[in-house]
Design a protein around this motif. Structure first.
Motif, PDB file in Angstrom:
ATOM      1  N   VAL A  60       0.848  -1.198   0.000  1.00  0.00           N
ATOM      2  CA  VAL A  60       0.000   0.000   0.000  1.00  0.00           C
ATOM      3  C   VAL A  60       0.881   1.244   0.000  1.00  0.00           C
ATOM      4  CG1 VAL A  60      -1.649   1.342   1.358  1.00  0.00           C
ATOM      5  CG2 VAL A  60      -1.970  -1.113   1.096  1.00  0.00           C
ATOM      6  N   VAL A  61       1.912   1.242   0.825  1.00  0.00           N
ATOM      7  CA  VAL A  61       2.805   2.398   0.945  1.00  0.00           C
ATOM      8  C   VAL A  61       3.649   2.575  -0.308  1.00  0.00           C
ATOM      9  CG1 VAL A  61       4.736   3.348   2.261  1.00  0.00           C
ATOM     10  CG2 VAL A  61       2.885   2.207   3.450  1.00  0.00           C
ATOM     11  N   LEU A  62       4.205   1.479  -0.787  1.00  0.00           N
ATOM     12  CA  LEU A  62       5.102   1.502  -1.945  1.00  0.00           C
ATOM     13  C   LEU A  62       4.722   0.348  -2.872  1.00  0.00           C
ATOM     14  CD1 LEU A  62       7.637   3.050  -2.979  1.00  0.00           C
ATOM     15  CD2 LEU A  62       8.991   1.236  -1.952  1.00  0.00           C
ATOM     16  N   PRO A  63       3.668   0.535  -3.681  1.00  0.00           N
ATOM     17  CA  PRO A  63       3.168  -0.579  -4.495  1.00  0.00           C
ATOM     18  C   PRO A  63       4.146  -1.008  -5.581  1.00  0.00           C
ATOM     19  CG  PRO A  63       1.971   1.435  -4.978  1.00  0.00           C
ATOM     20  CD  PRO A  63       2.907   1.748  -3.865  1.00  0.00           C
ATOM     21  N   VAL A  64       3.968  -2.235  -6.009  1.00  0.00           N
ATOM     22  CA  VAL A  64       4.797  -2.794  -7.076  1.00  0.00           C
ATOM     23  C   VAL A  64       4.284  -2.336  -8.434  1.00  0.00           C
ATOM     24  CG1 VAL A  64       5.579  -4.941  -8.166  1.00  0.00           C
ATOM     25  CG2 VAL A  64       5.445  -4.772  -5.681  1.00  0.00           C
ATOM     26  N   SER A  65       2.974  -2.274  -8.588  1.00  0.00           N
ATOM     27  CA  SER A  65       2.396  -1.826  -9.858  1.00  0.00           C
ATOM     28  C   SER A  65       2.170  -0.319  -9.794  1.00  0.00           C
ATOM     29  CB  SER A  65       1.081  -2.555 -10.126  1.00  0.00           C
ATOM     30  OG  SER A  65       0.147  -2.243  -9.123  1.00  0.00           O
ATOM     31  N   GLN A  97      11.087  11.618 -13.556  1.00  0.00           N
ATOM     32  CA  GLN A  97      12.027  10.527 -13.794  1.00  0.00           C
ATOM     33  C   GLN A  97      13.212  10.983 -14.636  1.00  0.00           C
ATOM     34  OE1 GLN A  97       9.569   7.428 -15.450  1.00  0.00           O
ATOM     35  NE2 GLN A  97       8.248   7.448 -13.649  1.00  0.00           N
ATOM     36  N   ASN A  98      12.954  11.804 -15.650  1.00  0.00           N
ATOM     37  CA  ASN A  98      14.046  12.318 -16.477  1.00  0.00           C
ATOM     38  C   ASN A  98      15.001  13.178 -15.657  1.00  0.00           C
ATOM     39  OD1 ASN A  98      13.005  11.028 -18.719  1.00  0.00           O
ATOM     40  ND2 ASN A  98      11.971  12.847 -19.501  1.00  0.00           N
ATOM     41  N   LEU A 117      10.662   4.020  -8.045  1.00  0.00           N
ATOM     42  CA  LEU A 117      10.343   4.816  -9.232  1.00  0.00           C
ATOM     43  C   LEU A 117       9.458   5.989  -8.817  1.00  0.00           C
ATOM     44  CD1 LEU A 117      10.581   4.944 -12.344  1.00  0.00           C
ATOM     45  CD2 LEU A 117       8.427   3.703 -12.432  1.00  0.00           C
ATOM     46  N   PRO A 118       9.946   7.222  -8.967  1.00  0.00           N
ATOM     47  CA  PRO A 118       9.121   8.376  -8.604  1.00  0.00           C
ATOM     48  C   PRO A 118       8.099   8.690  -9.690  1.00  0.00           C
ATOM     49  CG  PRO A 118      11.256   9.116  -9.380  1.00  0.00           C
ATOM     50  CD  PRO A 118      11.284   7.616  -9.394  1.00  0.00           C
ATOM     51  N   TYR A 172       5.371   7.239  -5.188  1.00  0.00           N
ATOM     52  CA  TYR A 172       6.421   6.310  -5.568  1.00  0.00           C
ATOM     53  C   TYR A 172       5.861   4.902  -5.733  1.00  0.00           C
ATOM     54  CZ  TYR A 172       8.830  10.269  -3.579  1.00  0.00           C
ATOM     55  OH  TYR A 172       9.245  11.533  -3.311  1.00  0.00           O
ATOM     56  N   ARG A 173       6.605   4.108  -6.480  1.00  0.00           N
ATOM     57  CA  ARG A 173       6.301   2.686  -6.573  1.00  0.00           C
ATOM     58  C   ARG A 173       7.617   1.932  -6.640  1.00  0.00           C
ATOM     59  NH1 ARG A 173       6.566  -0.182 -11.341  1.00  0.00           N
ATOM     60  NH2 ARG A 173       6.687   1.015 -13.239  1.00  0.00           N
ATOM     61  N   TYR A 174       7.545   0.674  -6.253  1.00  0.00           N
ATOM     62  CA  TYR A 174       8.721  -0.173  -6.253  1.00  0.00           C
ATOM     63  C   TYR A 174       9.056  -0.583  -7.684  1.00  0.00           C
ATOM     64  CZ  TYR A 174      11.793  -4.124  -5.384  1.00  0.00           C
ATOM     65  OH  TYR A 174      12.856  -4.980  -5.380  1.00  0.00           O
ATOM     66  N   ALA A 175      10.312  -0.515  -8.036  1.00  0.00           N
ATOM     67  CA  ALA A 175      10.768  -0.935  -9.362  1.00  0.00           C
ATOM     68  C   ALA A 175      11.828  -2.012  -9.167  1.00  0.00           C
ATOM     69  CB  ALA A 175      11.358   0.251 -10.128  1.00  0.00           C
TER      70      ALA A 175
END
Length: 179
Positions: A60-65, A97-98, A117-118, A172-175
């Motif tokens: 929930v805090v830092l999702p994968v998708s 991201q850039n 990944l921001p 953010y999300r997990y990459a």
């Protein structure tokens, strides 16, 4: 002569027997390692079951998708709770991201880990100053990890009690790590 013939025949057989013995020892060691793993498998399954709740909370805090819809829902709920109006939302994820990739390429310090990944949106909020404070508080209460990276407040000339805020909200999300 028969003794020489016996050594000529037995010597290769003894070498093969030794090679087979080494292979048997290696397989016995591999089987022992696998048995040890299987003996602890129930414990490992129990540990994973206990950690499942924490993994769900972390997702929930830092999702994968991507789940950008989640953030839009959070913004909508914060706007509704505050009584103000969210007028415009622009996705600025690629620009964020850039910028981070450019800073990494130049060797500058980046506070975002490589496995995170921001993403981000830029939005306009209109309401009273108190409504803006409630909106920001509601964003802060979200279980999703997000930052208000930029905030610009302007007083509305037509309505004395009204302000317009332009803000950048990063989430953010997990990459997966790049190999």
């Amino acid at each position: 002569m028969s003794l020489a013939l016996l050594f000529a025949v037995l010597q290769p057989l003894i070498g093969e027997i030794q090679a087979v013995q080494v292979e048997i020892e290696n397989r016995e060691q591999l089987l022992a390692e696998r048995e040890a793993f299987l003996r602890t498998l129930d414990q490992k399954i129990a540990i994973l079951a206990r950690e499942a709740k924490h993994e769900q909370q972390l997702n929930v805090v830092l999702p994968v998708s991507g789940e950008e819809e989640d953030v839009l829902r959070v913004i909508h709920q914060a706007g509704t709770a505050s009584g103000g109006t969210v007028r415009r939302i622009n996705n600025i994820s690629s620009g964020i991201q850039n910028s981070i990739n450019s800073r990494r390429a130049r060797g500058e310090g980046v506070r975002v880990p490589a496995t995170v990944l921001p993403l981000g949106v830029e939005l306009d909020f209109t309401g009273s100053y108190q409504q803006l404070r409630v909106f920001l508080t509601e964003l802060q209460r979200s279980p999703r990890l997000l930052d208000v990276a930029a905030l610009e407040i302007h007083r509305n000339a037509q309505l004395a009690d009204s302000v317009t805020a332009t803000m950048t909200v990063q989430f953010y999300r997990y990459a997966e790590p790049k190999a």
